[in-house]
Design a protein around this motif. Structure first.
Motif, PDB file in Angstrom:
ATOM      1  N   LYS A   2       0.826  -1.204   0.000  1.00 54.47           N
ATOM      2  CA  LYS A   2       0.000   0.000   0.000  1.00 54.47           C
ATOM      3  C   LYS A   2       0.861   1.255   0.000  1.00 54.47           C
ATOM      4  O   LYS A   2       1.968   1.274   0.529  1.00 54.47           O
ATOM      5  N   LEU A   3       0.323   2.323  -0.591  1.00 56.67           N
ATOM      6  CA  LEU A   3       0.980   3.618  -0.511  1.00 56.67           C
ATOM      7  C   LEU A   3       0.725   4.218   0.857  1.00 56.67           C
ATOM      8  O   LEU A   3      -0.381   4.155   1.396  1.00 56.67           O
ATOM      9  N   ARG A   4       1.773   4.810   1.445  1.00 55.75           N
ATOM     10  CA  ARG A   4       1.615   5.458   2.740  1.00 55.75           C
ATOM     11  C   ARG A   4       1.089   6.875   2.521  1.00 55.75           C
ATOM     12  O   ARG A   4       1.768   7.713   1.952  1.00 55.75           O
ATOM     13  N   SER A   5      -0.107   7.169   3.007  1.00 50.10           N
ATOM     14  CA  SER A   5      -0.708   8.467   2.730  1.00 50.10           C
ATOM     15  C   SER A   5      -1.258   9.154   3.967  1.00 50.10           C
ATOM     16  O   SER A   5      -1.849  10.213   3.868  1.00 50.10           O
ATOM     17  N   TRP A  37       7.410  17.843  -5.188  1.00 47.25           N
ATOM     18  CA  TRP A  37       6.984  16.456  -5.053  1.00 47.25           C
ATOM     19  C   TRP A  37       5.651  16.187  -5.720  1.00 47.25           C
ATOM     20  O   TRP A  37       5.072  15.105  -5.550  1.00 47.25           O
ATOM     21  N   ALA A  38       5.147  17.161  -6.478  1.00 47.12           N
ATOM     22  CA  ALA A  38       3.906  16.992  -7.238  1.00 47.12           C
ATOM     23  C   ALA A  38       2.747  16.507  -6.367  1.00 47.12           C
ATOM     24  O   ALA A  38       1.926  15.678  -6.782  1.00 47.12           O
ATOM     25  N   GLY A  39       2.674  17.022  -5.139  1.00 51.42           N
ATOM     26  CA  GLY A  39       1.585  16.674  -4.250  1.00 51.42           C
ATOM     27  C   GLY A  39       1.797  15.403  -3.461  1.00 51.42           C
ATOM     28  O   GLY A  39       0.975  15.057  -2.609  1.00 51.42           O
ATOM     29  N   GLY A  40       2.869  14.685  -3.724  1.00 54.61           N
ATOM     30  CA  GLY A  40       3.179  13.481  -2.957  1.00 54.61           C
ATOM     31  C   GLY A  40       4.107  13.810  -1.807  1.00 54.61           C
ATOM     32  O   GLY A  40       4.091  14.923  -1.279  1.00 54.61           O
ATOM     33  N   HIS A  41       4.911  12.852  -1.399  1.00 58.16           N
ATOM     34  CA  HIS A  41       5.893  13.087  -0.345  1.00 58.16           C
ATOM     35  C   HIS A  41       7.094  12.210  -0.632  1.00 58.16           C
ATOM     36  O   HIS A  41       6.969  10.993  -0.773  1.00 58.16           O
ATOM     37  N   ILE A  42       8.262  12.824  -0.684  1.00 61.28           N
ATOM     38  CA  ILE A  42       9.457  12.090  -1.081  1.00 61.28           C
ATOM     39  C   ILE A  42       9.816  10.978  -0.091  1.00 61.28           C
ATOM     40  O   ILE A  42      10.435   9.986  -0.452  1.00 61.28           O
ATOM     41  N   GLY A  45       6.510   6.477   0.437  1.00 60.15           N
ATOM     42  CA  GLY A  45       6.142   5.693  -0.726  1.00 60.15           C
ATOM     43  C   GLY A  45       5.226   4.552  -0.327  1.00 60.15           C
ATOM     44  O   GLY A  45       4.213   4.746   0.322  1.00 60.15           O
ATOM     45  N   ARG A  46       5.601   3.344  -0.688  1.00 59.98           N
ATOM     46  CA  ARG A  46       4.793   2.168  -0.384  1.00 59.98           C
ATOM     47  C   ARG A  46       5.080   1.676   1.039  1.00 59.98           C
ATOM     48  O   ARG A  46       6.143   1.939   1.596  1.00 59.98           O
ATOM     49  N   ARG A 345      12.908   5.835  -6.031  1.00 63.17           N
ATOM     50  CA  ARG A 345      12.312   5.197  -4.843  1.00 63.17           C
ATOM     51  C   ARG A 345      11.173   4.271  -5.238  1.00 63.17           C
ATOM     52  O   ARG A 345      11.088   3.125  -4.768  1.00 63.17           O
ATOM     53  N   ASP A 346      10.279   4.752  -6.112  1.00 63.56           N
ATOM     54  CA  ASP A 346       9.124   3.949  -6.516  1.00 63.56           C
ATOM     55  C   ASP A 346       9.544   2.691  -7.267  1.00 63.56           C
ATOM     56  O   ASP A 346       8.939   1.621  -7.109  1.00 63.56           O
ATOM     57  N   ALA A 347      10.577   2.811  -8.095  1.00 64.51           N
ATOM     58  CA  ALA A 347      11.042   1.646  -8.856  1.00 64.51           C
ATOM     59  C   ALA A 347      11.597   0.578  -7.924  1.00 64.51           C
ATOM     60  O   ALA A 347      11.354  -0.620  -8.113  1.00 64.51           O
ATOM     61  N   LEU A 348      12.349   1.003  -6.913  1.00 64.94           N
ATOM     62  CA  LEU A 348      12.888   0.048  -5.947  1.00 64.94           C
ATOM     63  C   LEU A 348      11.770  -0.574  -5.119  1.00 64.94           C
ATOM     64  O   LEU A 348      11.715  -1.802  -4.940  1.00 64.94           O
ATOM     65  N   GLU A 349      10.863   0.273  -4.620  1.00 69.09           N
ATOM     66  CA  GLU A 349       9.821  -0.235  -3.730  1.00 69.09           C
ATOM     67  C   GLU A 349       8.825  -1.116  -4.470  1.00 69.09           C
ATOM     68  O   GLU A 349       8.258  -2.046  -3.875  1.00 69.09           O
ATOM     69  N   ALA A 350       8.615  -0.858  -5.752  1.00 71.64           N
ATOM     70  CA  ALA A 350       7.755  -1.738  -6.544  1.00 71.64           C
ATOM     71  C   ALA A 350       8.335  -3.145  -6.625  1.00 71.64           C
ATOM     72  O   ALA A 350       7.597  -4.123  -6.842  1.00 71.64           O
ATOM     73  N   ARG A 351       9.639  -3.250  -6.425  1.00 74.67           N
ATOM     74  CA  ARG A 351      10.318  -4.550  -6.434  1.00 74.67           C
ATOM     75  C   ARG A 351      10.584  -5.041  -5.011  1.00 74.67           C
ATOM     76  O   ARG A 351      11.361  -5.977  -4.807  1.00 74.67           O
ATOM     77  N   GLY A 352       9.958  -4.395  -4.029  1.00 74.30           N
ATOM     78  CA  GLY A 352      10.077  -4.834  -2.642  1.00 74.30           C
ATOM     79  C   GLY A 352      11.366  -4.474  -1.971  1.00 74.30           C
ATOM     80  O   GLY A 352      11.750  -5.109  -0.976  1.00 74.30           O
ATOM     81  N   ILE A 353      12.054  -3.430  -2.467  1.00 74.19           N
ATOM     82  CA  ILE A 353      13.349  -3.028  -1.912  1.00 74.19           C
ATOM     83  C   ILE A 353      13.215  -1.627  -1.331  1.00 74.19           C
ATOM     84  O   ILE A 353      12.785  -0.700  -2.012  1.00 74.19           O
ATOM     85  N   PHE A 354      13.608  -1.464  -0.058  1.00 70.82           N
ATOM     86  CA  PHE A 354      13.410  -0.216   0.648  1.00 70.82           C
ATOM     87  C   PHE A 354      14.736   0.315   1.177  1.00 70.82           C
ATOM     88  O   PHE A 354      15.371  -0.292   2.051  1.00 70.82           O
ATOM     89  N   GLY A 355      15.179   1.454   0.605  1.00 69.04           N
ATOM     90  CA  GLY A 355      16.334   2.159   1.108  1.00 69.04           C
ATOM     91  C   GLY A 355      15.886   3.411   1.849  1.00 69.04           C
ATOM     92  O   GLY A 355      14.714   3.567   2.194  1.00 69.04           O
ATOM     93  N   SER A 356      16.813   4.335   2.074  1.00 66.69           N
ATOM     94  CA  SER A 356      16.514   5.594   2.767  1.00 66.69           C
ATOM     95  C   SER A 356      16.642   6.746   1.781  1.00 66.69           C
ATOM     96  O   SER A 356      17.692   6.904   1.151  1.00 66.69           O
ATOM     97  N   VAL A 357      15.594   7.549   1.657  1.00 63.30           N
ATOM     98  CA  VAL A 357      15.652   8.720   0.782  1.00 63.30           C
ATOM     99  C   VAL A 357      16.364   9.854   1.508  1.00 63.30           C
ATOM    100  O   VAL A 357      16.031  10.182   2.644  1.00 63.30           O
ATOM    101  N   PHE A 358      17.344  10.444   0.850  1.00 63.71           N
ATOM    102  CA  PHE A 358      18.068  11.603   1.378  1.00 63.71           C
ATOM    103  C   PHE A 358      17.852  12.765   0.412  1.00 63.71           C
ATOM    104  O   PHE A 358      18.055  12.622  -0.797  1.00 63.71           O
ATOM    105  N   CYS A 359      17.431  13.895   0.958  1.00 68.44           N
ATOM    106  CA  CYS A 359      17.276  15.105   0.156  1.00 68.44           C
ATOM    107  C   CYS A 359      17.666  16.294   1.021  1.00 68.44           C
ATOM    108  O   CYS A 359      17.986  16.135   2.208  1.00 68.44           O
TER     109      CYS A 359
END
Length: 430
Positions: A2-5, A37-42, A45-46, A345-359
């Motif tokens: 699920k997307l975290r919203s 972030w086009a209304g999302g949140h960096i 994600g999932r 991030r979305d490409a990794l998480e779609a494959r079940g892989i979760f790293g840490s986003v740094f911005c």
């Protein structure tokens, strides 16, 4: 997955704020959330599924669930509860467990003495407050941890940044501004690069500067029995202070400063975090003591961690990823602008892989990334799963057009004297 919203609900629940604050909050939602972030949140994600591969934890040695450590914590909670809740300045006596642990950590790191703090952040801010003031030039690597920058600010000292790992630039700065304090990380938390500590120590000795090294990401993972990179390089007599967060390889919640015995007492009665924060809880001290036993004894964890990290760095480099000089268990996939990092991030998480986003402010503007934290428990199958995902998604995330990829290509072309081009097969899928 699920997307975290649920974060969105916080946007409209504020009571009416005075205009001076409302404008600042509104600017965040307008400029970052809507525009960048086009209304999302960096960061949101999932939600990870049961089969998710977590590469976001700083538990590098995979000891957070070690039974010996958990048993020590549980036994202490039953025996001591939360202990006496008070500032650490009131601790004294040879039988005090926290003071005993300070001596153990100091001996482990080859130092005369040390101080346990509430966190790595408290260690860094408190140390800099106690060694610098408005007249002190502080030479700080531009990629040093934010807690070090905050320590400079809170001390009212003058920050003079130098280019990352550029010893010549550091020396030029010192020659222009005079002796001061030099601050570096041994291993940089953003991209896993390693400081040239021996050369930096030479410059500090020549120009009579104090040298502070943050070993948060090398204590436990580098050096004999994990004693750190400074010990590994034989620099204990040339580095005046070492700090570390014990929330990384030590999988706890504390910080440490190595120092002289004379400075130890001075710090406890000068640094504001030491004076005005409560001491560690008894079960935290017991857990860290057990953790130190495990880390000193189980060298195989460091060996497996190093092997896992080395394998991933080699394979990712072969795939064309620019790892920005990583030599450690921290690997950065730098997509650049924040919208590109969301795609990554979305490409990794779609494959079940979760790293840490740094911005920003954790990175420079337009140099956001997904940080991959390697750990000792990763199996060969999990390593291959990650590499396969990174191979498969290169075209999907437009990796060949990332600014970091272009920088690497430019350096390679300059070295070879020829222009590097994107492989035909990859251009076709981009």
């Amino acid at each position: 997955m699920k997307l975290r919203s649920n974060w969105r609900s916080a946007q409209n629940n504020d009571a009416a704020l005075p205009a001076i604050l409302a404008a600042r909050v509104d600017r965040y939602y307008r400029e970052r959330v809507q525009e960048h972030w086009a209304g999302g949140h960096i960061m949101m994600g999932r939600e990870p599924g049961n089969d998710a591969l977590h590469l976001s934890s700083n538990d590098y040695l995979s000891i957070a669930r070690h039974p010996e450590i958990l048993d020590a914590v549980c036994a202490n909670i039953r025996a001591e509860g939360n202990g006496l809740l008070m500032s650490g300045i009131f601790l004294h006596g040879d039988a005090c467990p926290q003071l005993q642990l300070e001596d153990r950590f100091a001996a482990y790191m080859g130092a005369e003495a040390g101080v346990l703090c509430q966190s790595g952040f408290a260690a860094n801010t408190g140390l800099i407050q106690s060694i610098a003031d408005a007249q002190t030039p502080i030479y700080v690597d531009m990629m040093a941890h934010m807690s070090l920058w905050e320590g400079i600010r809170s001390a009212g000292a003058r920050a003079i940044s130098f280019l990352h790992n550029d010893v010549d630039h550091l020396e030029q700065r010192i020659e222009r501004n005079g002796p001061g304090v030099v601050i570096v990380d041994s291993v940089y938390s953003t991209n896993g690069s390693v400081a040239p500590l021996a050369a930096i120590a030479d410059v500090c000795a020549e120009h009579d500067c104090v040298l502070v090294v943050d070993e948060s990401h090398s204590l436990g993972t580098h050096g004999p029995h994990g004693a750190g990179l400074v010990v590994e390089l034989g620099l204990t007599d040339r580095v005046h202070f070492r700090t570390a967060s014990l929330a990384k390889a030590f999988a706890g919640r504390a910080g440490f400063i190595s120092c002289s015995r004379r400075f130890q007492e001075y710090f406890k009665f000068e640094a504001l975090p030491a004076i005005f924060s409560s001491t560690l809880l008894p079960h935290e001290v017991a857990g860290l003591a057990a953790t130190l036993d495990v880390i000193e004894r189980e060298d195989w964890r460091r060996m497996r961690l190093a092997a896992n990290a080395r394998y991933l760095r080699v394979r990712l480099t072969e795939l064309g990823y620019n790892l920005n000089g990583s030599e450690t268990q921290i690997i950065a996939l730098e997509a650049g602008p924040e919208q590109r990092t969301i795609v990554l991030r979305d490409a990794l998480e779609a494959r079940g892989i979760f790293g840490s986003v740094f911005c920003a402010p954790a990175t420079a503007q337009n140099r956001s990334l997904v940080r991959i934290s390697v750990n000792a428990a990763l199996t060969d199958q999990e390593l291959e799963r990650f590499i396969d995902a990174c191979d498969e998604m290169r075209g999907e995330v437009d990796m060949w057009n990332w600014p970091s990829t272009r920088r690497a290509a430019g350096r390679g072309a300059a070295r070879a004297g020829v222009r590097q081009v994107q492989p035909v097969a990859e251009r076709a899928t981009a």
